[in-house]
Every structure is written in C-alpha cells, then in structure tokens.
Design an enzyme around this catalytic site. Structure first.
Site, PDB file in Angstrom:
ATOM      1  CD  GLU A  17      40.114  31.251  32.224  1.00  0.00           C
ATOM      2  OE1 GLU A  17      39.042  31.227  32.537  1.00  0.00           O
ATOM      3  OE2 GLU A  17      40.833  30.312  31.779  1.00  0.00           O
ATOM      4  CB  THR A  38      38.577  27.536  33.182  1.00  0.00           C
ATOM      5  OG1 THR A  38      38.152  28.681  33.005  1.00  0.00           O
ATOM      6  CG2 THR A  38      40.037  27.445  33.720  1.00  0.00           C
ATOM      7  CG  HIS A  75      37.695  36.188  35.280  1.00  0.00           C
ATOM      8  ND1 HIS A  75      36.959  37.217  35.482  1.00  0.00           N
ATOM      9  CD2 HIS A  75      36.851  35.154  34.876  1.00  0.00           C
ATOM     10  CE1 HIS A  75      35.542  37.002  35.103  1.00  0.00           C
ATOM     11  NE2 HIS A  75      35.484  35.573  34.925  1.00  0.00           N
TER      12      HIS A  75
HETATM   13 FE1  F3S Z   1      36.973  28.351  38.635  1.00  0.00          FE
HETATM   14 FE2  F3S Z   1      35.801  26.741  36.822  1.00  0.00          FE
HETATM   15 FE3  F3S Z   1      34.319  28.307  38.175  1.00  0.00          FE
HETATM   16  S1  F3S Z   1      37.470  27.781  36.659  1.00  0.00           S
HETATM   17  S2  F3S Z   1      35.621  29.986  38.589  1.00  0.00           S
HETATM   18  S3  F3S Z   1      35.803  26.435  39.093  1.00  0.00           S
HETATM   19  S4  F3S Z   1      34.038  27.726  36.184  1.00  0.00           S
END
Ligand code: F3S
Length: 295
Positions: free
Chosen positions: A134, A170, A82
């Site tokens: 995050e 995200t 994160h």
């Molecule tokens: Fe990265 Fe998306 Fe996984 S931000 S940690 S690829 S859920």
C-alpha cells in the site's frame, strides 16, 4: 461472548475478519475469474495478505505473481486491494488485454489526495511501513521528494519542506500516528511560514477492530490473534494485544494453537485482521472450545 465449556469463556473482538475493502475485492476477483475461465489471469501481488485466500483465488484461475514480467502479453490482470503505483498500472495496461482493479476505495482516496498535494508542490511524508505494497503504491503518486517514516525515532530526523503534507497508511495505529505527526510538526515549525497539512487517512475498519481488540485483551487472560503473518493490520492487533497482556499468540490457522497455552486460563480472547476469512476464525473458536472442555 461465545460458547462456554466448563470454565473457559471466549470473547471474539467485534469486527474481526474481512473488512469492507477485502470483501469487495474478493467478490470482484472471484466473479472475474469465473467469467473469464478461458483466459490467462494473473493476480499482481497478493490480492489480500492471507495465504489461504491467495490459494483459493489461484484455484479459481488467477495466478499470483509478483513481477509484471511473468505476465503473458494479451492476458488479464488483477490489481490487489493494496493498489499499485501509477507506473505499474501503466505497464499492466500496456501488456494486458483487460485489468480488474480491486484497490480499496479508501486507498484510492489516498492516491487522489497524494496526487493533489504533489501537484501543489507539497513535500509528502507517508507514515507507515515502507515495504508494504500500500505504501509503495502511494509513494508512486507522491513525487521524488517523498519520505516514508515508520517510527518516532525516524520522524526526529526527517526533512520537511516549506509545504509539507502528511498521510497515514490505512492500517496505522491512531496513537502512533499522532505521536509521529507531533514530532514532524515541531520540526516543520522551526521554519518560518511553514505550512503542514495532516490527513487522517486511517481507515474506519482499522480504528474499530483496534479498539475492539483492546477491549477483548483487557478482559481476557490469553489473546489469540488470527491472520496472515504478512498482514500489516493483523500485526498491529498483535502489538496492541501485547501492550496489555503477556499471553498473546499470533496464528495463521487453528492447527498452530497449542493446548499448553491455556493452562490456568479462564478467559480467552480472539481477534482477527481485516484479511482473515471467517472460516479461520470459526476453526480457532472451535479449537479453543475443545481445549476449554478438557483443561
Ligand atoms: Fe480498505 Fe480499510 Fe479494509 S483501507 S481494505 S476497508 S482495512
């Protein structure tokens, strides 16, 4: 569609389980722990939001801690998927002999966008969960004026600047993001010459598993969501399932599944967050197959 015993059909949402960022972080962390067996290693914050994986990493030698004060000077530290705020990273660098940064590259990209906007004097609004690591990390790059908005209601009273930058956590749901952005845009455009920059920073893995979860929920009459109870992306899958089905259950492992839930059900859906290991998903499939064969 997975195995079939008697009448029970099982659908598993495509893309369930570890995403790219989580796979990458876990591989890096285990390799690091293995290569530095003689050192004290600390994993600052949960490397991913899954208790099974946090324990597995502890067994490999990286102790999970929440506070930098717990770190012995000169030891090694791991930064979680994160990410952390810059001050925390600087404090780690001062205290540790070495650091392994497993921050997902997509989160790192948000750090860069946020830093740039802050440098250009944009007032930054982060849409997400203010307590999530995050978001805490991103906020550290955003300057003192930054606001975090979690709901449409909060957006209705948020302060905007002459220059406003909007960023998403995200794992946010895209529909929710659009709704909140629209409200902020209306508020911002009350100001003459206002400028608003909106960044779609929702990760692709999130978008795909959310869509797959909706697909599975539509064709199932019960949905089992598998993942850590503190996993933001798993929680969103549960919420999405609940919008379409009454019988949605959120479990961390197969042991929590009850036979009663499946009475009268013929189609069971399974979905799992980005931090859920494949073993947990497989155990849930097996348990439902067993239940399906008995009811
Ligand atoms: Fe990265 Fe998306 Fe996984 S931000 S940690 S690829 S859920």
């Amino acid at each position: 569609m997975r195995g079939r015993k008697k009448e029970m059909k099982i659908y598993v949402a495509k893309g369930s389980g570890f995403c790219f960022g989580v796979k990458r972080a876990m591989n890096m962390a285990f390799k690091y722990a293995c290569e530095n067996k003689k050192s004290d290693i600390y994993s600052l914050h949960e490397i991913i939001h899954n208790p099974i994986e946090v324990k597995r990493l502890e067994k490999a030698g990286a102790k999970h801690i929440e506070n930098i004060k717990e770190i012995k000077k000169g030891s090694r530290a791991i930064i979680s998927t994160h990410g952390v705020k810059p001050e925390e990273e600087a404090a780690l660098k001062r205290k540790c002999a070495d650091i392994l940064d497993t921050t997902c590259p997509y989160v790192k990209k948000i750090h860069r966008i946020t830093s740039r906007l802050a440098g250009e004097k944009y007032m930054i609004i982060i849409i997400g969960d203010r307590a999530h690591p995050e978001v805490v990390g991103i906020k550290g790059y955003a300057g003192a004026d930054c606001k975090v908005v979690g709901t449409v209601k909060e957006a209705e009273s948020v302060k905007t600047g002459n220059k406003t930058g909007i960023i998403a956590q995200t794992t946010l749901n895209a529909v929710k993001y659009r709704e909140i952005v629209e409200v902020i845009m209306k508020r911002a455009f009350g100001k003459r010459y206002a400028e608003v920059r909106v960044y779609n920073t929702i990760c692709d893995a999130t978008r795909k598993i959310q869509a797959a979860t909706v697909d599975v929920a539509i064709k199932s009459d019960i949905l089992i969501v598998v993942g850590g109870k503190n996993s933001a992306n798993t929680k969103r899958l549960y919420e999405l399932g609940k919008e379409r089905l009454d019988d949605v259950y959120y479990v961390e492992n197969a042991k929590e599944i009850k036979k009663d839930w499946f009475k009268g059900k013929k189609k069971a859906g399974i979905t799992a967050g980005a931090s859920t290991p494949q073993e947990s998903i497989n155990a849930v499939i097996e348990k439902i197959e067993k239940i399906g064969a008995k009811i």
